[in-house]
Design a protein around this motif. Structure first.
Motif, PDB file in Angstrom:
ATOM      1  N   MET A   1      35.838  46.632  31.529  1.00 57.52           N
ATOM      2  CA  MET A   1      36.994  46.739  32.412  1.00 57.52           C
ATOM      3  C   MET A   1      38.251  47.064  31.603  1.00 57.52           C
ATOM      4  O   MET A   1      38.353  46.701  30.433  1.00 57.52           O
ATOM      5  N   TYR A   6      42.056  43.272  33.899  1.00 57.27           N
ATOM      6  CA  TYR A   6      42.193  41.903  33.392  1.00 57.27           C
ATOM      7  C   TYR A   6      43.593  41.347  33.646  1.00 57.27           C
ATOM      8  O   TYR A   6      43.764  40.154  33.896  1.00 57.27           O
ATOM      9  N   GLN A   9      43.676  40.142  37.186  1.00 59.56           N
ATOM     10  CA  GLN A   9      42.894  38.914  37.316  1.00 59.56           C
ATOM     11  C   GLN A   9      43.628  37.725  36.698  1.00 59.56           C
ATOM     12  O   GLN A   9      43.601  36.608  37.230  1.00 59.56           O
ATOM     13  N   ALA A 165      35.797  45.015  42.844  1.00 56.70           N
ATOM     14  CA  ALA A 165      36.639  43.820  42.924  1.00 56.70           C
ATOM     15  C   ALA A 165      37.629  43.894  44.079  1.00 56.70           C
ATOM     16  O   ALA A 165      38.371  42.953  44.336  1.00 56.70           O
ATOM     17  N   HIS A 236      32.371  41.935  43.316  1.00 50.51           N
ATOM     18  CA  HIS A 236      31.510  41.695  42.170  1.00 50.51           C
ATOM     19  C   HIS A 236      31.995  42.507  40.979  1.00 50.51           C
ATOM     20  O   HIS A 236      32.855  43.370  41.095  1.00 50.51           O
ATOM     21  N   GLU A 237      31.421  42.188  39.814  1.00 49.03           N
ATOM     22  CA  GLU A 237      31.706  42.958  38.610  1.00 49.03           C
ATOM     23  C   GLU A 237      31.096  44.351  38.754  1.00 49.03           C
ATOM     24  O   GLU A 237      29.997  44.512  39.282  1.00 49.03           O
TER      25      GLU A 237
END
Length: 353
Positions: A1, A6, A9, A165, A236-237
């Motif tokens: 990613m 990040y 998140q 996501a 999900h990832e």
């Protein structure tokens, strides 16, 4: 990613931790208030003039004690959540730092690669000038690569989107592209194949079944990775695919695309691999915002469907970003093979009357 993923998140995790800390403070305050009331009721019971009044005060004191204990338990539960969120935030911060370091290194490599490509293009342009001085324009055209003509067949555009996501407006982008093409001069000469939650298998199937002239991807990427979806219903990832594997899949088919457009962050670094196989590739040189990416894509396909050349469509779309007051004008980057001319290549050509 990539770092932007990040970062988003981490922001969410820090907000969750702040909300949990607020809950802890609220329950601790409630606990203290209830214990104060319990103490007052006990003191009043000791001063009561009758036993019944004393008993009533003692029952009230016990009720406040129970409420205080419950508030204390709730505060402890939320304190545990604060600790959990803090640990997760620390893990995300470490991943963010690593991703930023990787992207900085990738940006420097991309800059060096672009500088080399600029020098190579300059040399190629000089060679073209020398050829034109010694041959006719018709002879020059025979040197150019014979591209797979999108006409008389309709231009087939494969629109792949992946946001596992749920943090990108890929559905809005596909809707804007479709509306732009439907309003264009030669809308009847363009076929769109939309996949708003594309997996790697969807991509591979479409390469052979739809045989696209244009492959468009919107989602998350880095200088050497692309994130597809996994076909799961919940967030999900993403399914990570290397840039090399993506390029090799495109190179494997008999009917290769004319153009690959990666409308995702830091994807310009991948276009060098792609133009070894396809004539044209477009990527983003840095992190690009949703609105900038959507604005560029909608205008690009509108211009293509209006009969503009690849270069004109690219430059018009960069201008559209700037004219809408956005800051990402310089991010979309057009790369092309040395033996093709983007200013002379049109993907949509109306039939001669």
């Amino acid at each position: 990613m990539n770092a932007s993923y990040y970062r988003s998140q981490l922001d969410r995790k820090n907000q969750a931790r702040a909300d949990a800390e607020k809950k802890v403070a609220e329950f601790r305050k409630k606990e203290a208030d209830k214990r104060t009331k319990a103490a007052k009721e006990k003191a009043a019971a000791g001063k009561a003039s009758s036993q019944s009044t004393a008993n009533s005060k003692l029952r009230a004191a016990q009720r406040y004690e129970n409420e205080a204990n419950k508030a204390g338990q709730d505060a402890s539960t939320w304190s545990a959540k604060v600790g959990k969120f803090s640990k997760e935030a620390a893990d995300l911060a470490a991943k963010l730092a690593k991703a930023e370091q990787t992207e900085r290194a990738a940006a420097e490599k991309a800059r060096q690669r672009e500088q080399l490509r600029t020098e190579q293009r300059a040399a190629a342009e000089q060679q073209k000038i020398e050829i034109r001085l010694s041959t006719t324009e018709a002879q020059v055209r025979t040197v150019m690569r014979k591209l797979r003509a999108p006409k008389p067949e309709r231009l087939r555009v494969l629109l792949l989107a992946a946001a596992s996501a749920g943090d990108l407006r890929v559905g809005q982008e596909q809707q804007r592209i479709r509306a732009a093409v439907q309003s264009a001069t030669h809308r009847d000469l363009v076929d769109l194949d939309l996949h708003p939650a594309a997996t790697a298998d969807v991509f591979l199937d479409a390469l052979t079944r739809f045989r696209p002239h244009v492959v468009h991807f919107s989602g998350h990427s880095t200088h050497d990775l692309i994130a597809f979806e996994r076909g799961e219903d919940d967030f999900h990832e993403g399914a990570i695919v290397s840039a090399g594997a993506f390029a090799r899949a495109i190179a494997a088919v008999d009917d290769k695309p004319l153009l690959v457009l990666l409308n995702s962050c830091h994807s310009a670094a991948q276009t060098g691999k792609l133009v070894d196989t396809v004539p044209f590739a477009i990527g983003m040189s840095d992190t690009i915002g949703d609105v900038d990416a959507i604005t560029y894509a909608a205008r690009f396909y509108a211009a293509v469907a209006d009969g503009q050349s690849v270069q004109a469509a690219h430059l018009l779309s960069r201008a559209a970003i700037e004219m809408n007051g956005l800051l990402g004008r310089d991010l979309p980057t057009l790369s092309y093979a040395a033996d093709v001319d983007p200013s002379a290549t049109k993907l949509v050509m109306p039939p001669l009357e």
